[in-house]
Design a protein around this motif. Sequence first.
Motif, PDB file in Angstrom:
ATOM      1  N   LEU A 265       0.846  -1.121  -0.057  1.00  0.00           N
ATOM      2  CA  LEU A 265       0.084   0.013  -0.031  1.00  0.00           C
ATOM      3  C   LEU A 265       0.903   1.170   0.112  1.00  0.00           C
ATOM      4  CD1 LEU A 265      -2.603   1.632   0.294  1.00  0.00           C
ATOM      5  CD2 LEU A 265      -2.556   1.090   3.016  1.00  0.00           C
ATOM      6  N   VAL A 266       1.191   1.923  -1.208  1.00  0.00           N
ATOM      7  CA  VAL A 266       1.886   2.972  -1.225  1.00  0.00           C
ATOM      8  C   VAL A 266       1.090   4.115  -0.921  1.00  0.00           C
ATOM      9  CG1 VAL A 266       2.995   4.523  -2.842  1.00  0.00           C
ATOM     10  CG2 VAL A 266       3.284   1.978  -3.101  1.00  0.00           C
ATOM     11  N   LEU A 267       1.382   5.159  -0.006  1.00  0.00           N
ATOM     12  CA  LEU A 267       0.903   6.100   0.407  1.00  0.00           C
ATOM     13  C   LEU A 267       1.322   7.630   0.226  1.00  0.00           C
ATOM     14  CD1 LEU A 267      -0.016   4.379   4.117  1.00  0.00           C
ATOM     15  CD2 LEU A 267      -1.708   5.227   2.539  1.00  0.00           C
ATOM     16  N   ALA A 268       0.898   8.454  -0.245  1.00  0.00           N
ATOM     17  CA  ALA A 268       1.413   9.664  -0.619  1.00  0.00           C
ATOM     18  C   ALA A 268       0.328  10.757  -0.459  1.00  0.00           C
ATOM     19  CB  ALA A 268       1.808   9.584  -2.328  1.00  0.00           C
ATOM     20  N   SER A 269       0.964  11.901   0.041  1.00  0.00           N
ATOM     21  CA  SER A 269      -0.002  13.105   0.214  1.00  0.00           C
ATOM     22  C   SER A 269      -0.203  13.946  -1.061  1.00  0.00           C
ATOM     23  CB  SER A 269       0.766  13.872   1.198  1.00  0.00           C
ATOM     24  OG  SER A 269       0.027  15.191   1.419  1.00  0.00           O
ATOM     25  N   GLY A 270      -1.356  14.125  -1.377  1.00  0.00           N
ATOM     26  CA  GLY A 270      -1.743  14.679  -2.439  1.00  0.00           C
ATOM     27  C   GLY A 270      -2.294  16.194  -2.318  1.00  0.00           C
ATOM     28  N   GLY A 295      -1.018 -10.103   5.010  1.00  0.00           N
ATOM     29  CA  GLY A 295      -0.738  -8.727   5.348  1.00  0.00           C
ATOM     30  C   GLY A 295      -0.717  -7.544   4.204  1.00  0.00           C
ATOM     31  N   ILE A 296      -0.807  -6.414   4.783  1.00  0.00           N
ATOM     32  CA  ILE A 296      -0.753  -5.286   3.571  1.00  0.00           C
ATOM     33  C   ILE A 296       0.229  -4.468   4.152  1.00  0.00           C
ATOM     34  CG2 ILE A 296      -1.783  -3.212   2.569  1.00  0.00           C
ATOM     35  CD1 ILE A 296      -4.459  -4.964   3.103  1.00  0.00           C
ATOM     36  N   LEU A 297       1.511  -4.299   3.418  1.00  0.00           N
ATOM     37  CA  LEU A 297       2.484  -3.585   3.895  1.00  0.00           C
ATOM     38  C   LEU A 297       2.545  -2.175   3.316  1.00  0.00           C
ATOM     39  CD1 LEU A 297       5.637  -3.288   4.934  1.00  0.00           C
ATOM     40  CD2 LEU A 297       6.167  -3.650   2.389  1.00  0.00           C
ATOM     41  N   PRO A 298       2.259  -0.923   4.245  1.00  0.00           N
ATOM     42  CA  PRO A 298       2.294   0.345   3.900  1.00  0.00           C
ATOM     43  C   PRO A 298       3.663   0.785   3.497  1.00  0.00           C
ATOM     44  CG  PRO A 298       1.134  -0.072   5.982  1.00  0.00           C
ATOM     45  CD  PRO A 298       2.009  -1.360   5.683  1.00  0.00           C
ATOM     46  N   VAL A 299       3.716   1.573   2.448  1.00  0.00           N
ATOM     47  CA  VAL A 299       4.978   2.320   1.912  1.00  0.00           C
ATOM     48  C   VAL A 299       4.782   3.771   1.875  1.00  0.00           C
ATOM     49  CG1 VAL A 299       6.816   2.483   0.423  1.00  0.00           C
ATOM     50  CG2 VAL A 299       5.456   0.048   0.785  1.00  0.00           C
ATOM     51  N   VAL A 300       5.262   4.619   2.760  1.00  0.00           N
ATOM     52  CA  VAL A 300       5.108   6.068   3.003  1.00  0.00           C
ATOM     53  C   VAL A 300       6.062   6.594   2.104  1.00  0.00           C
ATOM     54  CG1 VAL A 300       4.826   8.064   4.346  1.00  0.00           C
ATOM     55  CG2 VAL A 300       4.008   5.830   5.132  1.00  0.00           C
ATOM     56  N   VAL A 301       5.613   7.293   1.107  1.00  0.00           N
ATOM     57  CA  VAL A 301       6.787   7.853   0.006  1.00  0.00           C
ATOM     58  C   VAL A 301       6.558   9.401   0.193  1.00  0.00           C
ATOM     59  CG1 VAL A 301       6.523   5.859  -1.402  1.00  0.00           C
ATOM     60  CG2 VAL A 301       5.083   7.795  -1.855  1.00  0.00           C
ATOM     61  N   GLU A 302       7.419  10.202  -0.500  1.00  0.00           N
ATOM     62  CA  GLU A 302       7.747  11.469  -0.385  1.00  0.00           C
ATOM     63  C   GLU A 302       6.821  12.251  -1.421  1.00  0.00           C
ATOM     64  OE1 GLU A 302      11.311   9.075   0.305  1.00  0.00           O
ATOM     65  OE2 GLU A 302       9.886   9.374  -1.323  1.00  0.00           O
ATOM     66  N   GLY A 303       6.101  11.583  -2.309  1.00  0.00           N
ATOM     67  CA  GLY A 303       5.108  12.141  -3.303  1.00  0.00           C
ATOM     68  C   GLY A 303       4.802  11.265  -4.224  1.00  0.00           C
ATOM     69  N   VAL A 304       3.650  11.511  -5.169  1.00  0.00           N
ATOM     70  CA  VAL A 304       3.314  10.749  -6.249  1.00  0.00           C
ATOM     71  C   VAL A 304       4.044  10.231  -7.230  1.00  0.00           C
ATOM     72  CG1 VAL A 304       1.059  11.495  -5.793  1.00  0.00           C
ATOM     73  CG2 VAL A 304       2.247  12.571  -7.648  1.00  0.00           C
ATOM     74  N   ASP A 305       5.192  11.036  -7.197  1.00  0.00           N
ATOM     75  CA  ASP A 305       6.444  10.829  -8.241  1.00  0.00           C
ATOM     76  C   ASP A 305       7.550  10.071  -7.725  1.00  0.00           C
ATOM     77  OD1 ASP A 305       7.195  12.914  -6.904  1.00  0.00           O
ATOM     78  OD2 ASP A 305       8.196  14.026  -8.664  1.00  0.00           O
ATOM     79  N   ALA A 306       7.450   9.630  -6.334  1.00  0.00           N
ATOM     80  CA  ALA A 306       8.635   9.239  -5.756  1.00  0.00           C
ATOM     81  C   ALA A 306       8.808   7.635  -6.058  1.00  0.00           C
ATOM     82  CB  ALA A 306       8.285   9.068  -4.137  1.00  0.00           C
ATOM     83  N   PRO A 307      10.243   7.173  -5.742  1.00  0.00           N
ATOM     84  CA  PRO A 307      10.553   5.857  -6.167  1.00  0.00           C
ATOM     85  C   PRO A 307       9.817   5.009  -5.424  1.00  0.00           C
ATOM     86  CG  PRO A 307      12.485   7.133  -6.064  1.00  0.00           C
ATOM     87  CD  PRO A 307      11.460   8.037  -5.512  1.00  0.00           C
ATOM     88  N   GLY A 308       9.375   3.671  -5.865  1.00  0.00           N
ATOM     89  CA  GLY A 308       8.586   2.914  -5.124  1.00  0.00           C
ATOM     90  C   GLY A 308       6.978   2.578  -5.793  1.00  0.00           C
ATOM     91  N   ILE A 309       6.871   3.679  -6.537  1.00  0.00           N
ATOM     92  CA  ILE A 309       5.565   3.518  -7.442  1.00  0.00           C
ATOM     93  C   ILE A 309       6.026   3.535  -8.753  1.00  0.00           C
ATOM     94  CG2 ILE A 309       3.947   4.256  -5.243  1.00  0.00           C
ATOM     95  CD1 ILE A 309       4.065   6.832  -6.805  1.00  0.00           C
TER      96      ILE A 309
END
Length: 560
Positions: A265-270, A295-309
């Motif tokens: 679950l990649v989480l990014a602030s919009g 399980g669902i692994l949350p991945v908090v990223v720096e933005g919608v263009d961040a690596p990891g998505i």
Amino acid sequence: MTATDLARVEAPGLSLVLGYADEAGLRETLDTLVTSGVASGIARRDATLWGPEAEEEAAKRLAWIDLPRASRKLVEPILALRDELRGAGLDRVVLCGMGGSSLAPEVICGAEGLPLVVLDASDPDSVRAAAGDALERTVVVVSSKSGGTVETDSQRRAFEQAFTDAGIDPAERIVVVTDPGSPLAEASADAGYRTFLADPEVGGRYSALTAFGLVPSGLAGADIGALLDGAADVHDALITDSPDNPALRLGALLGHAALAGVDKLVLASGGATYAGLGDWIEQLVAESTGKNGRGILPVVVEGVDAPGIQPSTTDAVLVTYGPEFVFDSISPASGWGAVVDGLLGAQMLTWEVATAVAGRVLGINPFDQPDVESAKQAARALLDETPEEEPALLAVDGLEVRALGAGLTEELTSAGDPETAIAALLDRLAAEDDRGYLAVMAYAERAAYPELAASRRTLADRTARPVTFGWGPRFLHSTGQLHKGGPPVGVFLQVTVAPRADLPIPGRPFGFAQLVAAQAAGDARVLADHDRPVLRLHLRDPSPDGPAYQRLLAALGVTP
């Protein structure tokens, strides 16, 4: 993802847009939730919703659904205490708490731009900095549901000593939040501390709208009445058995996608004002769902263009919170995603219901945390044993390298530098059949080593895989459960730092340096016992300007 793959639902105080790769499957899952009466069952506190094995725990963990109304009675006494403290010149609020006791207030205060010192660390340098600054205008909130959390108990002891040494009566400065009958409640009564007793039928990670979230936030100046208003606005929509229930839709998407192998679950602030919400969601989802090999692994990223998505990440659901992001901007390769926008209180209650719903879909108990205790037990054993530290495999510029688990030690015996060791760990990640993830875990003073957090981005860019970053021991009460109880596909990079100086814990036979070392070593040991590879990088020289830290940043690809 095309426009035909999108679905929007509106509720008071909240809007939700979903993107999905399997419309028929998701619809079937959602219809089952509706016809089974899951939403109304949560409202009735039906403990049978998650199966017989979860029933005992669920029976005492569902009061959170009523908090928008039940917590209203807390607002007036909290604001009255805030006015009293402000009148006495106490405008610096320090929160001692771990996991659910600290993450929600951090988000709530951050959304309003209010200062709140959150102490959820065990290293002596962090504790010394918090307890040694501006004591003349400081009030300390000590939050622990169980009343026995070792980190919080140790922090309380440190502040009691600091206040006493400064000629200040701790009873005038310490406010306690805990459950009725806990050891902390008893100690607080004996010491004459102001005490708020929370609802014992609300688990820690579901406690954002209880005294645990409201007391420190309210004392710091947050509009806690408006927070509850936002949750109350959306409440009725969340307990309705309807396909238009946003929490049912979000929970169905998360659970269905995870069962299909899309379990990140990649989480990014919009553009949200509550930019830190991802950290709170991370704990809620990881600790609730990461068990029984699922399980669902949350991945908090720096933005919608961040690596990891990246487009190659086919096992990730992309969820943004806030108003600015639309799916046309980026299409997750998995085809699964969501945009959640609304008032902060509405967001929190929606995510709590959605997480409980996802637990139902996954067939797990979303209210227990069986593997969190294993790391605590290992740490306690190390505090009792105080064993000699194992020799480093190599040491360069004051940076020591050790390895545990899954044959990694043998593989690294010939490594000549930290870069080779890290490459070997990343090779293990590449061998996880496109489902693996890397967790970076830093037991260090955040203020002194802020660059460490940037390693999430550099390593995600290097591996094109989901990478998480957590400050220890904070993450032990969050993703630590999923690391051990979730899918066994993680590889782990642990960073530890020798403290600049130890700090005694009054009344304990050990100090903070030994405590944080035991927590790091205990966590690594449990991960190794689960046959997961763990690479430990230790800074023998704690100077942020010294060669050890600079070598570490270079090895991680971080530019100071």
